[in-house]
Write a protein that holds these residues in place. Structure first.
Motif, short mmCIF file in Angstrom:
data_model
loop_
_atom_site.label_atom_id
_atom_site.label_comp_id
_atom_site.label_asym_id
_atom_site.label_seq_id
_atom_site.Cartn_x
_atom_site.Cartn_y
_atom_site.Cartn_z
N PRO A 140 -2.61 0.72 2.55
CA PRO A 140 -1.41 0.26 3.27
C PRO A 140 -1.56 -1.18 3.75
CG PRO A 140 -2.06 2.43 4.02
CD PRO A 140 -3.17 1.94 3.16
N LEU A 141 -2.77 -1.55 4.18
CA LEU A 141 -2.99 -2.91 4.66
C LEU A 141 -2.76 -3.93 3.55
CD1 LEU A 141 -3.92 -4.10 7.41
CD2 LEU A 141 -6.19 -4.32 6.41
N LEU A 183 -0.70 -3.66 1.25
CA LEU A 183 0.74 -3.69 0.97
C LEU A 183 1.55 -4.25 2.14
CD1 LEU A 183 1.10 -0.18 -0.76
CD2 LEU A 183 0.96 -2.43 -1.87
N GLY A 184 0.83 -4.67 3.18
CA GLY A 184 1.50 -5.27 4.32
C GLY A 184 1.84 -4.33 5.45
N PHE A 185 1.32 -3.10 5.41
CA PHE A 185 1.55 -2.11 6.47
C PHE A 185 0.24 -1.83 7.21
CE2 PHE A 185 4.46 -1.18 2.95
CZ PHE A 185 5.68 -1.31 3.59
N ARG A 186 0.36 -1.43 8.47
CA ARG A 186 -0.82 -1.10 9.24
C ARG A 186 -0.91 0.43 9.37
NH1 ARG A 186 -4.19 -4.36 11.59
NH2 ARG A 186 -2.76 -6.08 11.16
N PRO A 187 -1.98 1.05 8.91
CA PRO A 187 -2.08 2.52 8.94
C PRO A 187 -2.15 3.05 10.37
CG PRO A 187 -4.18 1.55 8.33
CD PRO A 187 -3.18 0.43 8.35
N LYS A 188 -1.61 4.26 10.55
CA LYS A 188 -1.65 4.89 11.87
C LYS A 188 -3.04 5.44 12.15
CE LYS A 188 3.22 6.29 11.84
NZ LYS A 188 4.16 7.44 11.93
#
Length: 381
Positions: free
Chosen positions: A120-121, A123-128
């Protein structure tokens, strides 16, 4: 790393100012010499690729034949999953559980966790729940023993080569490649660098030093280890039954058999891993725990060296446990030949686990505790 940050050494509690690091450059603690972090360019992308490759080989190792054994016209073959069930059928479910967790479940969990955190990182997202999962991942890493299991398999093959014909299946090669790629993956896994990537540049919080709890817990685990060490070396670790004749084998007896067979390197490895290292680890940890309990302030560097030694070598004693597990799973030919685990297998497994837990419960910061109080440790360097 874009700017200098302050990191606290988790082994001696010293504050260190880290400059910007270049590719493959490492930062060392000036007080205790611990490697605090090492920076690899594009490390997260490399981890993703290697972890995914490792998982592919791990799953590929499950459905096919792992090893086969044939003697006197009878044969037995196993895959990785069936080897666990054979141990359960022989009433050694606990041994099967330990093996399954160490060589299959935890390695898979570690690799999947790395992918969950880093894909996710990328791809520009921060994992929960990144902070919680990262802390759990590094707590579980010492208990992943895929490479130790593979060495145990090789030792098992050397032990039985003269007894019968051995076949190596596709799963063996797949698991070997999985072990290789996972080892390379972990070379790029750096706790501090992952924290900087995943937790918004928040450095890991250090727990306060609880001197009495650490010392008492370590003594309890060491005392348990000593109690288990005696039956682990006196009782048979496995029973070999050939044509109705039972031959019990102790750990030291297995070393002697390997030596007589001419397998001198393997005999030496087993003797060091299964006899010398557990005893040495217990003695060293007793000395370290006594030294912090009595607040000794000499030989600080020497003591931290021996603490790291116990952490590094302790898990390798599981080789003999895996040797027994593989031989029991593989050699079941009825009245012609079969191998059963002995009570020492569980006792020895308990020794390894308790000594590992003792090393983890020992707070190495206590070695430097008085020095910290005297120096204040207020100014970063």
């Amino acid at each position: 790393m874009s700017k200098p940050t302050i990191i606290m050494c988790h082994e001696c509690h010293y504050k260190v100012k880290l400059p910007e690091l270049s590719h493959k450059q490492a930062a060392m603690c000036p007080r205790c010499g611990l490697q605090l972090t090492v920076y690899h360019h594009n490390a997260s992308q490399k981890i993703i690729a290697l972890a995914a490759t490792s998982l592919i080989f791990l799953f590929a190792s499950l459905p096919f034949e792992f090893l086969s054994f044939s003697s006197s016209g009878q044969s037995q073959s196993i895959d990785i999953i069936s080897s666990f069930w054979i141990l359960v059928e022989k009433n050694y479910g606990l041994l099967a559980l330990v093996e399954a967790i160490a060589v299959l479940i935890l390695p898979a969990f570690v690799l999947i966790s790395l992918l969950y955190l880093l894909v996710p990182l990328s791809l520009g997202f921060r994992p929960k729940n990144a902070k919680w999962l990262l802390a759990l991942l590094f707590r579980l890493l010492p208990w992943t023993m895929a490479e130790i299991f593979m060495i145990g398999v090789l030792v098992s093959l050397i032990k039985i080569m003269s007894m019968a014909d051995i076949g190596i299946g596709l799963s063996f090669y797949a698991y070997l490649l999985f072990t290789l790629f996972m080892t390379i993956t972990l070379l790029y896994v750096d706790k501090y660098q992952l924290q900087q990537l995943l937790i918004n540049n928040i450095v890991e919080e250090h727990t306060p030093i609880d001197r009495n709890h650490s010392i008492q817990t370590t003594w309890a685990l060491l005392f348990t280890s000593i109690l288990l060490y005696v039956p682990a070396n006196i009782l048979p670790i496995m029973h070999t039954n050939v044509l109705g004749t039972d031959e019990p084998n102790t750990i030291l007896g297995g070393v002697i058999i390997l030596w007589k067979m001419g397998s001198y390197p393997i005999a030496i490895i087993i003797f060091i891993a299964s006899v010398c290292i557990p005893a040495a680890k217990i003695i060293i940890l007793c000395w370290l725990n006594y030294s912090v309990q009595t607040k000794q302030q000499h030989a600080l560097r020497e003591r931290i060296f021996w603490y790291r030694f116990t952490e590094f070598v302790g898990r390798w004693s599981m080789i003999d446990v895996f040797v027994v597990a593989v031989l029991v799973s593989l050699i079941q030919l009825g009245n012609i030949m079969n191998i059963l685990p002995g009570h020492a297998a569980l006792a020895f497994c308990g020794v390894v686990i308790c000594t590992m837990l003792a090393a983890m419960s020992f707070d190495s910061r206590l070695i430097w505790y008085k020095t910290q109080k005297l120096q204040g440790n207020e100014k970063p360097i």
